[in-house]
Design a protein around this motif. Structure first.
Motif, PDB file in Angstrom:
ATOM      1  N   ARG A  77     -15.200  -6.333 -14.894  1.00 31.55           N
ATOM      2  CA  ARG A  77     -13.953  -6.509 -14.158  1.00 31.55           C
ATOM      3  C   ARG A  77     -12.890  -5.573 -14.723  1.00 31.55           C
ATOM      4  N   TRP A  78     -11.839  -5.354 -13.906  1.00 32.10           N
ATOM      5  CA  TRP A  78     -10.719  -4.537 -14.331  1.00 32.10           C
ATOM      6  C   TRP A  78      -9.655  -5.402 -15.012  1.00 32.10           C
ATOM      7  N   TRP A  79      -9.012  -4.798 -16.029  1.00 38.64           N
ATOM      8  CA  TRP A  79      -7.949  -5.460 -16.770  1.00 38.64           C
ATOM      9  C   TRP A  79      -6.724  -4.541 -16.793  1.00 38.64           C
ATOM     10  N   LEU A  80      -5.570  -5.139 -16.683  1.00 37.71           N
ATOM     11  CA  LEU A  80      -4.313  -4.403 -16.742  1.00 37.71           C
ATOM     12  C   LEU A  80      -3.835  -4.388 -18.190  1.00 37.71           C
ATOM     13  N   VAL A  81      -3.743  -3.179 -18.768  1.00 39.45           N
ATOM     14  CA  VAL A  81      -3.417  -3.048 -20.197  1.00 39.45           C
ATOM     15  C   VAL A  81      -1.928  -2.792 -20.411  1.00 39.45           C
ATOM     16  N   GLU A  82      -1.367  -1.858 -19.668  1.00 35.87           N
ATOM     17  CA  GLU A  82       0.057  -1.541 -19.784  1.00 35.87           C
ATOM     18  C   GLU A  82       0.609  -1.218 -18.401  1.00 35.87           C
ATOM     19  N   VAL A  83       1.926  -1.430 -18.243  1.00 35.53           N
ATOM     20  CA  VAL A  83       2.607  -1.136 -16.982  1.00 35.53           C
ATOM     21  C   VAL A  83       3.937  -0.472 -17.291  1.00 35.53           C
ATOM     22  N   GLY A  84       4.239   0.588 -16.526  1.00 36.33           N
ATOM     23  CA  GLY A  84       5.538   1.240 -16.631  1.00 36.33           C
ATOM     24  C   GLY A  84       6.389   0.902 -15.415  1.00 36.33           C
ATOM     25  N   ASN A  85       6.629   1.892 -14.588  1.00 40.36           N
ATOM     26  CA  ASN A  85       7.484   1.718 -13.422  1.00 40.36           C
ATOM     27  C   ASN A  85       6.676   1.603 -12.129  1.00 40.36           C
ATOM     28  N   VAL A  86       7.310   0.976 -11.137  1.00 38.54           N
ATOM     29  CA  VAL A  86       6.753   0.924  -9.793  1.00 38.54           C
ATOM     30  C   VAL A  86       7.664   1.741  -8.882  1.00 38.54           C
ATOM     31  N   TYR A  87       7.067   2.679  -8.143  1.00 35.60           N
ATOM     32  CA  TYR A  87       7.821   3.576  -7.272  1.00 35.60           C
ATOM     33  C   TYR A  87       7.480   3.269  -5.816  1.00 35.60           C
ATOM     34  N   PRO A  88       8.415   2.661  -5.065  1.00 35.11           N
ATOM     35  CA  PRO A  88       8.126   2.349  -3.662  1.00 35.11           C
ATOM     36  C   PRO A  88       8.186   3.594  -2.779  1.00 35.11           C
ATOM     37  N   ILE A 113       0.844  -1.192   0.000  1.00 34.65           N
ATOM     38  CA  ILE A 113       0.000   0.000   0.000  1.00 34.65           C
ATOM     39  C   ILE A 113       0.881   1.244   0.000  1.00 34.65           C
ATOM     40  N   GLY A 114       0.532   2.197  -0.848  1.00 32.16           N
ATOM     41  CA  GLY A 114       1.288   3.437  -0.958  1.00 32.16           C
ATOM     42  C   GLY A 114       2.285   3.450  -2.097  1.00 32.16           C
ATOM     43  N   TRP A 115       2.687   2.276  -2.575  1.00 34.19           N
ATOM     44  CA  TRP A 115       3.556   2.263  -3.746  1.00 34.19           C
ATOM     45  C   TRP A 115       2.777   2.782  -4.949  1.00 34.19           C
ATOM     46  N   GLU A 116       3.473   3.436  -5.856  1.00 24.35           N
ATOM     47  CA  GLU A 116       2.820   4.028  -7.026  1.00 24.35           C
ATOM     48  C   GLU A 116       3.250   3.297  -8.293  1.00 24.35           C
ATOM     49  N   VAL A 117       2.285   3.120  -9.198  1.00 27.30           N
ATOM     50  CA  VAL A 117       2.526   2.334 -10.406  1.00 27.30           C
ATOM     51  C   VAL A 117       2.030   3.115 -11.618  1.00 27.30           C
TER      52      VAL A 117
END
Length: 230
Positions: free
Chosen positions: A219-230, A205-209
């Motif tokens: 339902r929700w679907w994940l289409v694209e992903v970049g970076n994850v910022y902890p 929780i709190g990490w940004e994506v």
């Protein structure tokens, strides 16, 4: 407080580490410090006060691209740690797990050393050392999460915003607001997103994506992903 230029401090720090570290480990220290120096020279001018900005600008305009670390006081180092660990290592460096972990470990050692030299306050150093220790743990984990989310996104059949009920493509990363086994929620009332347990185990929780998401077929679907910022 003691004063010395950033480059002088980094050089002295590395010289002391050379005497106690195995060559392979020392090479990693050098690599992290070189990356941190690059980060400071690229983004450090953004935090300068008027007087120091004028000194930096004059040297930079005369061709000194490393003017920030060459001219300015080592006290600026701790102010740049968040930029380095929270953005630069994630967004600007193609780093493996080992280097991501080392970025936290080495900068923790660095700020502790700066306090020992009287360059920064011990209380500040302790807070920044704790931040660096968190980064040593979280940066590799966030990298694994980003890769796992990317692999999940490749399986999504819905990639046309015109055929979905809701399409979320923000210009900024979205915070993770809730995590349950096999489920993630994001800001803006997004979720649950069904994910493998590997992903929910990694997420915090709190990490940004940086994501593109679609809602269709209930339902929700994940289409694209970049970076994850902890």
């Amino acid at each position: 407080m003691a004063t010395m230029a950033i480059d002088e401090a980094l050089t002295r720090f590395l010289n002391e580490q050379r005497a106690r570290l195995a060559p392979r480990t020392f090479h990693t220290y050098e690599e992290v410090i070189d990356l941190f120096r690059d980060c400071m020279n690229m983004y450090g001018p953004n935090i300068l006060d008027e007087r120091d900005e004028k000194r930096w600008r004059e040297a930079f305009d005369n061709g000194d691209e490393d003017a920030f670390t060459r001219l300015l006081d080592a006290g600026y180092i701790e102010s740049m740690l968040g930029e380095f660990l929270g953005y630069f290592m994630i967004r600007k460096v193609m780093a493996g797990q080992g280097l991501l972990r080392a970025a936290g470990t080495v900068t923790k050692k660095l700020v502790t050393w700066l306090a020992e030299q009287g360059v920064i306050e011990r209380e500040i150093a302790a807070a920044q050392a704790a931040r660096a220790a968190d980064a040593a743990r979280d940066l590799p984990r966030a990298d694994r999460l980003a890769e796992a989310l990317h692999q999940l996104s490749l399986k999504t059949p819905h990639r046309d915003p015109d055929t979905t009920d809701r399409w979320v493509e923000e210009g900024i990363p979205l915070p993770i607001t809730k995590v349950e086994p096999g489920k993630l929620w994001f800001d803006e009332n997004i979720g649950p997103l069904a994910v493998p347990s590997e992903i929910s185990d990694l997420a915090r929780i709190g990490w940004e994506v940086t994501v593109v998401l679609a809602f269709t077929r209930n339902r929700w679907w994940l289409v694209e992903v970049g970076n994850v910022y902890p």
